[in-house]
Design a protein around this motif. Structure first.
Motif, PDB file in Angstrom:
ATOM      1  N   TYR A   1       6.176  13.782  -3.946  1.00  0.00           N
ATOM      2  CA  TYR A   1       6.843  14.483  -5.039  1.00  0.00           C
ATOM      3  C   TYR A   1       8.275  14.852  -4.618  1.00  0.00           C
ATOM      4  CZ  TYR A   1       2.236  14.826  -7.207  1.00  0.00           C
ATOM      5  OH  TYR A   1       1.026  14.519  -7.775  1.00  0.00           O
ATOM      6  N   PRO A   2       9.200  14.892  -5.569  1.00  0.00           N
ATOM      7  CA  PRO A   2      10.610  15.156  -5.248  1.00  0.00           C
ATOM      8  C   PRO A   2      10.804  16.449  -4.445  1.00  0.00           C
ATOM      9  CG  PRO A   2      10.387  14.481  -7.545  1.00  0.00           C
ATOM     10  CD  PRO A   2       8.995  14.654  -7.014  1.00  0.00           C
ATOM     11  N   GLY A   3      11.557  16.326  -3.357  1.00  0.00           N
ATOM     12  CA  GLY A   3      11.899  17.492  -2.534  1.00  0.00           C
ATOM     13  C   GLY A   3      10.876  17.842  -1.466  1.00  0.00           C
ATOM     14  N   VAL A   4       9.681  17.278  -1.567  1.00  0.00           N
ATOM     15  CA  VAL A   4       8.606  17.676  -0.652  1.00  0.00           C
ATOM     16  C   VAL A   4       8.866  17.195   0.775  1.00  0.00           C
ATOM     17  CG1 VAL A   4       6.187  17.174  -0.069  1.00  0.00           C
ATOM     18  CG2 VAL A   4       6.776  17.994  -2.352  1.00  0.00           C
ATOM     19  N   ALA A   5       9.315  15.946   0.924  1.00  0.00           N
ATOM     20  CA  ALA A   5       9.545  15.402   2.270  1.00  0.00           C
ATOM     21  C   ALA A   5      10.562  16.247   3.034  1.00  0.00           C
ATOM     22  CB  ALA A   5      10.006  13.951   2.186  1.00  0.00           C
ATOM     23  N   ASP A   6      11.676  16.600   2.387  1.00  0.00           N
ATOM     24  CA  ASP A   6      12.693  17.435   3.039  1.00  0.00           C
ATOM     25  C   ASP A   6      12.143  18.824   3.350  1.00  0.00           C
ATOM     26  OD1 ASP A   6      14.655  15.547   3.189  1.00  0.00           O
ATOM     27  OD2 ASP A   6      15.717  16.188   1.378  1.00  0.00           O
ATOM     28  N   ALA A   7      11.381  19.366   2.420  1.00  0.00           N
ATOM     29  CA  ALA A   7      10.810  20.697   2.637  1.00  0.00           C
ATOM     30  C   ALA A   7       9.898  20.700   3.856  1.00  0.00           C
ATOM     31  CB  ALA A   7      10.050  21.161   1.391  1.00  0.00           C
TER      32      ALA A   7
ATOM     33  N   TRP B   1       0.848  -1.205   0.000  1.00  0.00           N
ATOM     34  CA  TRP B   1       0.000   0.000   0.000  1.00  0.00           C
ATOM     35  C   TRP B   1       0.882   1.253   0.000  1.00  0.00           C
ATOM     36  CZ3 TRP B   1      -0.833   4.015   3.635  1.00  0.00           C
ATOM     37  CH2 TRP B   1      -1.910   4.861   3.313  1.00  0.00           C
ATOM     38  N   ILE B   2       1.874   1.264   0.872  1.00  0.00           N
ATOM     39  CA  ILE B   2       2.795   2.410   0.930  1.00  0.00           C
ATOM     40  C   ILE B   2       3.476   2.601  -0.422  1.00  0.00           C
ATOM     41  CG2 ILE B   2       5.025   3.158   1.872  1.00  0.00           C
ATOM     42  CD1 ILE B   2       2.857   3.768   3.825  1.00  0.00           C
ATOM     43  N   GLY B   3       3.926   1.483  -1.017  1.00  0.00           N
ATOM     44  CA  GLY B   3       4.678   1.546  -2.263  1.00  0.00           C
ATOM     45  C   GLY B   3       3.870   2.017  -3.458  1.00  0.00           C
ATOM     46  N   ALA B   4       2.539   1.983  -3.342  1.00  0.00           N
ATOM     47  CA  ALA B   4       1.684   2.451  -4.442  1.00  0.00           C
ATOM     48  C   ALA B   4       1.549   3.974  -4.439  1.00  0.00           C
ATOM     49  CB  ALA B   4       0.305   1.801  -4.353  1.00  0.00           C
ATOM     50  N   ASN B   5       2.128   4.620  -3.433  1.00  0.00           N
ATOM     51  CA  ASN B   5       2.148   6.083  -3.327  1.00  0.00           C
ATOM     52  C   ASN B   5       3.576   6.587  -3.478  1.00  0.00           C
ATOM     53  OD1 ASN B   5      -0.730   6.870  -2.017  1.00  0.00           O
ATOM     54  ND2 ASN B   5      -0.008   4.984  -1.055  1.00  0.00           N
TER      55      ASN B   5
ATOM     56  N   ALA C   1      -0.515   8.315   7.978  1.00  0.00           N
ATOM     57  CA  ALA C   1       0.331   7.132   7.788  1.00  0.00           C
ATOM     58  C   ALA C   1       1.361   7.359   6.683  1.00  0.00           C
ATOM     59  CB  ALA C   1      -0.537   5.916   7.451  1.00  0.00           C
ATOM     60  N   LEU C   2       0.945   7.986   5.587  1.00  0.00           N
ATOM     61  CA  LEU C   2       1.864   8.233   4.475  1.00  0.00           C
ATOM     62  C   LEU C   2       2.942   9.246   4.851  1.00  0.00           C
ATOM     63  CD1 LEU C   2      -0.729   8.208   1.577  1.00  0.00           C
ATOM     64  CD2 LEU C   2       1.196   6.615   1.835  1.00  0.00           C
ATOM     65  N   LEU C   3       2.540  10.302   5.553  1.00  0.00           N
ATOM     66  CA  LEU C   3       3.529  11.288   5.997  1.00  0.00           C
ATOM     67  C   LEU C   3       4.583  10.637   6.888  1.00  0.00           C
ATOM     68  CD1 LEU C   3       1.077  14.218   6.759  1.00  0.00           C
ATOM     69  CD2 LEU C   3       3.056  14.404   5.241  1.00  0.00           C
ATOM     70  N   ARG C   4       4.125   9.796   7.793  1.00  0.00           N
ATOM     71  CA  ARG C   4       5.041   9.174   8.754  1.00  0.00           C
ATOM     72  C   ARG C   4       5.917   8.109   8.088  1.00  0.00           C
ATOM     73  NH1 ARG C   4       1.333   7.539  11.819  1.00  0.00           N
ATOM     74  NH2 ARG C   4       1.228   5.398  11.070  1.00  0.00           N
ATOM     75  N   GLU C   5       5.287   7.183   7.351  1.00  0.00           N
ATOM     76  CA  GLU C   5       5.991   5.999   6.854  1.00  0.00           C
ATOM     77  C   GLU C   5       6.750   6.245   5.555  1.00  0.00           C
ATOM     78  OE1 GLU C   5       6.171   3.299   8.611  1.00  0.00           O
ATOM     79  OE2 GLU C   5       4.709   3.863  10.137  1.00  0.00           O
ATOM     80  N   LEU C   6       6.199   7.088   4.684  1.00  0.00           N
ATOM     81  CA  LEU C   6       6.806   7.272   3.368  1.00  0.00           C
ATOM     82  C   LEU C   6       7.692   8.513   3.313  1.00  0.00           C
ATOM     83  CD1 LEU C   6       6.813   5.886   0.608  1.00  0.00           C
ATOM     84  CD2 LEU C   6       4.873   7.297  -0.061  1.00  0.00           C
ATOM     85  N   ALA C   7       7.248   9.585   3.987  1.00  0.00           N
ATOM     86  CA  ALA C   7       8.030  10.826   3.963  1.00  0.00           C
ATOM     87  C   ALA C   7       8.926  10.976   5.188  1.00  0.00           C
ATOM     88  CB  ALA C   7       7.091  12.032   3.857  1.00  0.00           C
ATOM     89  N   GLY C   8       8.661  10.179   6.221  1.00  0.00           N
ATOM     90  CA  GLY C   8       9.442  10.303   7.450  1.00  0.00           C
ATOM     91  C   GLY C   8       9.182  11.603   8.176  1.00  0.00           C
TER      92      GLY C   8
END
Length: 269
Positions: free
Chosen positions: A142-148, A135-139, A169-176
């Motif tokens: 966008y480049p640079g957004v997590a660091d921003a 599920w996580i991997g299907a999302n 969940a996506l913010l935590r698990e995929l973007a850290g």
């Protein structure tokens, strides 16, 4: 005081969730209208998923993906048609007329918004339970957004029509990125214009410059219609789920600024 407050849409601004939402909608449609899929082969399913990527700009709330899956199915397989609009309907016509088509098919299929929202959420919950990494991997963010987001010195809020638990969940698990749940206004917290009013009325936000970043032109136009929201700076993300025609229209509206992804990440930092 000084400083900035950013109210950010989620899908199409922070996260490209089109792959996940399309697959979830297909799973949910197979549950809701199982008999319609008796004669559907893999190539038809793949065609539907491909068209869903093109049609993503019309989706305001996730459950509409289910309606699109069924409508595409009726376009492809005349024998299962129950709607009056499917015959001869093109992808371009759906893009241009979705607001008029949606109530027609909802009525003709005898569907209710809340029931479809509930089903869509349950299918996602089950996918998360059974295959979290899938599920996580299907999302993707966008480049640079997590660091921003991680290094932003601004006050950041998420204002989305996605159910909050999925965005969190996506913010935590995929973007850290850990954004407190009270800063995530998801489905059920009211229209975005009302959420913006709530944010600007909070005393801790006095003196902050207000920025709202969205990828749906219709949502920004709703903000412009409300004089109470005149102090918000409005941005349409070029990289999001919008069409060239919508970007051209946005460019002609003085209140809206067109934003590129690299500029957005810089602004947020």
């Amino acid at each position: 005081m000084g400083g900035d407050l950013y109210a950010l849409d989620f899908d199409g601004i922070l996260c490209d969730s089109c792959g996940e939402s399309s697959l979830s909608a297909l799973k949910a449609a197979k549950i809701r209208w199982s008999s319609l899929f008796d004669q559907v082969n893999l190539s038809t399913e793949e065609w539907i998923i491909d068209q869903m990527h093109i049609l993503r700009p019309v989706v305001e709330t996730g459950y509409e993906n289910l309606l699109l899956v069924r409508l595409l199915l009726e376009i492809q397989i005349p024998s299962i048609r129950k709607s009056s609009v499917a015959d001869g309907l093109s992808i371009q016509a759906i893009l241009e007329n979705w607001l008029q088509l949606k109530p027609v098919i909802m009525k003709e299929w005898n569907e209710e918004r809340d029931a479809l929202i509930d089903l869509f959420g349950k299918v996602r919950d089950e996918w998360i339970r059974n295959d979290f990494s899938g599920w996580i991997g299907a999302n993707r963010f966008y480049p640079g957004v997590a660091d921003a987001l991680r290094f932003s010195s601004s006050e950041v809020y998420i204002v989305t029509t996605k159910q909050s638990r999925f965005a969190e969940a996506l913010l935590r698990e995929l973007a850290g990125v850990n954004i407190p749940s009270e800063r995530i206004y998801g489905l059920g917290t009211g229209p975005k214009v009302e959420v913006l009013k709530q944010l600007q009325s909070m005393s801790q936000h006095d003196g902050l410059k207000l920025h709202f970043v969205e990828d749906r032109l219709a949502t920004l136009k709703n903000v412009i219609k409300d004089p109470a929201l005149d102090q918000w700076n409005l941005y349409l993300g070029r990289w999001g789920y919008n069409t060239e025609k919508e970007r051209e229209e946005a460019g002609s509206i003085p209140r809206i600024r067109l934003l590129d992804l690299t500029d957005f990440s810089e602004k947020l930092k």
